[in-house]
Design an enzyme around this catalytic site. Structure first.
Site, PDB file in Angstrom:
ATOM      1  N   ARG A 138       0.843  -1.215   0.000  1.00  0.00           N
ATOM      2  CA  ARG A 138       0.000   0.000   0.000  1.00  0.00           C
ATOM      3  C   ARG A 138       0.872   1.257   0.000  1.00  0.00           C
ATOM      4  NH1 ARG A 138      -1.867   1.438   6.074  1.00  0.00           N
ATOM      5  NH2 ARG A 138      -0.307   0.211   7.177  1.00  0.00           N
ATOM      6  N   GLU A 165     -19.057   3.261  -0.021  1.00  0.00           N
ATOM      7  CA  GLU A 165     -18.210   2.620  -1.031  1.00  0.00           C
ATOM      8  C   GLU A 165     -18.939   2.371  -2.344  1.00  0.00           C
ATOM      9  OE1 GLU A 165     -18.732   1.549   2.075  1.00  0.00           O
ATOM     10  OE2 GLU A 165     -16.799   1.816   3.088  1.00  0.00           O
ATOM     11  N   PHE A 214     -14.203  -4.380   1.868  1.00  0.00           N
ATOM     12  CA  PHE A 214     -15.331  -3.519   1.472  1.00  0.00           C
ATOM     13  C   PHE A 214     -15.374  -3.348  -0.051  1.00  0.00           C
ATOM     14  CE2 PHE A 214     -13.834  -1.584   5.624  1.00  0.00           C
ATOM     15  CZ  PHE A 214     -14.642  -2.403   6.385  1.00  0.00           C
ATOM     16  N   HIS A 259      -5.187  -3.625   2.576  1.00  0.00           N
ATOM     17  CA  HIS A 259      -5.577  -4.416   3.744  1.00  0.00           C
ATOM     18  C   HIS A 259      -6.247  -5.742   3.346  1.00  0.00           C
ATOM     19  CE1 HIS A 259      -4.696  -0.545   5.432  1.00  0.00           C
ATOM     20  NE2 HIS A 259      -4.873  -0.971   6.664  1.00  0.00           N
ATOM     21  N   ASP A 268      -7.421  -5.897  13.656  1.00  0.00           N
ATOM     22  CA  ASP A 268      -8.818  -5.535  13.380  1.00  0.00           C
ATOM     23  C   ASP A 268      -9.725  -6.767  13.281  1.00  0.00           C
ATOM     24  OD1 ASP A 268      -8.540  -2.844  13.482  1.00  0.00           O
ATOM     25  OD2 ASP A 268      -8.656  -2.492  11.323  1.00  0.00           O
ATOM     26  N   ARG A 297      -1.408  -4.521   4.002  1.00  0.00           N
ATOM     27  CA  ARG A 297      -1.139  -3.527   5.046  1.00  0.00           C
ATOM     28  C   ARG A 297       0.294  -3.608   5.552  1.00  0.00           C
ATOM     29  NH1 ARG A 297      -2.032  -4.160  11.153  1.00  0.00           N
ATOM     30  NH2 ARG A 297      -1.494  -2.099  11.890  1.00  0.00           N
TER      31      ARG A 297
END
Lengths: 273, 308
Positions: free
Chosen positions: B7, B55, B80, B106, B114, B164
């Protein structure tokens, strides 16, 4: 031409478009007459008066854009495009047939004049927002129009897009809500009432105009109001009649997604003569 | 070996691309700091659009921008981007074949703490099944830069899977990212490990361990999951006669499935899939999770040995 003349011409064009809708659906044996007929006057006003278009150059960068978010009303779009000269009216008879450019729901890859493929409800306004943002980025003055169904605005994505259009102050965008009051499972107010519709758009930051969606004077006035509105997108809540123009289809939910056949076609065309 | 998260590399590559091509625009959904699109936002604020926690609208907006000649990159977390927006990607991007890149960060369980709600273990599967879609799974920072450039030139929908956590840089600056062409990282005789993403580095480690036992194993790095380099996979099967796939993804629908489909049709050989075995992840440190779910060099070594 004076207003009266313009209105008379539009009314005549809308009559021809309604005839195409009946003939196409009759030929196809399936499709959505109710919501095509309810939107016919709005679409006619856009394609034959309001929008800056050149059918010989469907990819002209400065053209106005129309997004048929309620993609199941494809017949009204196809009829308008053919009458406007994007393709021969004879091709309307191929609707929904194998190999046709006139897919059951609009396909931008196949048919010139279709600005975005639609069919899965609730997505068109987001796409229209993107077109309107692109105009701003490029310093172009084209306008973007979208047509949404009243059942369609039950989709959550519509309200994501409504919020974004107001936040980004997309004054080059105007949206029609084809408020015919009926959806597949029944009256919208009995399925999942979207009311109060104008207040919702207003609360989301839009300039709202409420009109009779079959009165050309009101449609044109609302479009002009949208053109002159600064800093806000415009929502035109248009009260319409599902199946408008064919007596036995008007306000009848059964005609949402059933094609007329035999005598029904004859009768409908007689009424639209 | 220096470690850089893909990323991070994406954020830099976007800025470089933005300098060259004024049509590149970037959209995010309230995660610009995490996806690193913030770098583009700082450099080109007027070409960056934050659509908030919405989104689906982001994807549709990108489609609209693309119809008008823009080259949009949309970023959010992979879970997402692909799950929540599957229909928007299908209907408004893939079906009309619009040049929208969904660059999702991610991905996989190395999201870490998370937990499972934020760990996409099925995103490659979801994107791979869509007609018109190209799927890039870069293994390091260099491949990420190449994938970003290739996406801008693709002329159609692209999914780029980003991570990530920091991963080793495997290539020199002279590496040429060719879409659709797998990279032979090691040539072997006894078996081939076909890997993507952060599992390429684990595969290279496994090769060292196996070499110590006199087993010569090749590594094929499939940075383009779709279109798949069928020839390179068949060649590897013919040459080595045994295949182990390795991915930070469910073994259902991702790289392992793609390779199995290819081998079954063209050149069946014994194979095993290293990946998540039809389970969701959980909270934990990335290294702990890789260990617990068997996404390690040791797990690859075990798989190779059990095939031989």
């Amino acid at each position: 031409m004076d207003t009266e003349g313009v209105v008379a011409e539009l009314a005549e064009k809308a009559r021809v478009i309604r005839r195409h809708i009946i003939e196409m659906l009759g030929e196809a044996g399936s499709g959505h007459p109710g919501g095509s007929l309810s939107a016919a006057d709005i679409v006619t006003a856009l394609y034959f008066k309001e929008m800056r278009l050149d059918p010989t150059r469907p990819d002209w960068p400065d053209r106005d854009r129309f997004v048929l978010s309620k993609g199941h009303a494809a017949p009204v779009l196809y009829a308008a495009l053919a009458e406007r000269g994007y393709f021969p009216t004879e091709e309307l008879a191929t609707l929904r047939k194998l190999g046709s450019r006139l897919q059951g729901h609009p396909d931008m890859k196949k048919l010139p004049g279709v600005e975005i493929s639609t069919g899965s409800l609730g997505q068109g306004l987001s796409v229209a927002n993107g077109m309107a943002l692109a105009a701003r980025l490029d310093g172009r003055d084209y306008r973007v129009y979208a047509l949404l169904g009243d059942g369609e605005i039950q989709e959550g994505q519509v309200w994501e897009a409504a919020m974004a259009a107001a936040y980004y102050a997309l004054e080059n965008l105007a949206v029609f809500i084809d408020y015919n009051g009926l959806q597949i499972d029944g009256p919208v107010n009995e399925v999942l009432a979207p009311e109060p519709v104008p207040e919702k758009w207003r609360a989301f930051g839009w300039h709202v105009v409420e009109i009779d969606g079959h009165d050309f004077r009101q449609i044109l006035a609302a479009l002009a109001e949208g053109r002159h509105t600064r800093g806000q997108p415009t929502a035109i809540v248009a009260r319409t009649v599902k199946g408008k123009g064919v007596s036995f289809m008007e306000n009848r939910v059964d005609w949402h997604g059933v094609a007329p056949k035999g005598d029904q076609i004859v009768q409908a065309l007689k009424e639209l003569a | 070996m220096p470690k850089i998260a893909t990323r991070e590399a994406y954020g830099k590559a976007l800025v470089a691309l933005g300098e060259e091509n004024p049509d590149v625009v970037v959209l995010d959904a309230d995660l610009a700091k995490s996806t690193k699109t913030i770098e583009f936002k700082k450099r080109f604020p007027h070409r960056f659009f934050d659509l908030g926690v919405a989104e689906a609208n982001m994807i549709g907006t990108a489609a609209g921008l693309a119809t008008a000649g823009k080259i949009p990159f949309c970023s959010t977390f992979a879970v997402f981007a692909t799950g929540r927006c599957y229909d928007q990607i299908r209907q408004s991007v893939a079906y009309p074949g619009l040049p929208v890149t969904i660059a999702a960060s991610h991905a996989g369980i190395t999201v870490g703490e998370d937990g499972a709600s934020h760990q996409a273990v099925e995103d490659m599967a979801l994107m791979r099944v869509l007609p018109n879609m190209t799927v890039f799974v870069p293994a390091d920072a260099v491949e990420t830069a190449g994938a970003v450039r290739a996406a801008a030139e693709a002329g159609g929908p692209v999914y780029i899977r980003l991570g990530r956590s920091g991963v080793p840089v495997l290539h020199g600056d002279d590496f040429e990212f060719v879409p659709g062409r797998a990279v032979e990282m090691r040539r072997g005789l006894d078996a081939t490990i076909i890997a993507c993403g952060l599992m390429v580095a684990q595969a290279l480690e496994a090769v060292e361990q196996l070499a110590a036992e006199g087993i010569e194993v090749g590594v094929l790095n499939v940075h383009t999951l779709k279109p798949l380099d069928v020839q390179a996979i068949v060649d590897a099967a013919q040459r080595t006669g045994a295949i182990v796939t390795a991915e930070e993804h469910s073994i259902i629908g991702g790289l392992g499935s793609a390779v199995a489909e290819t081998l079954a049709e063209h050149y069946p050989v014994p194979m095993l899939r290293v990946g998540l075995r039809d389970v969701f992840g959980e909270s934990g440190r990335p290294d702990e999770l890789l260990q617990k779910y068997g996404l390690t060099a040791d797990a690859i070594v075990d798989a190779v040995q059990s095939l031989l």
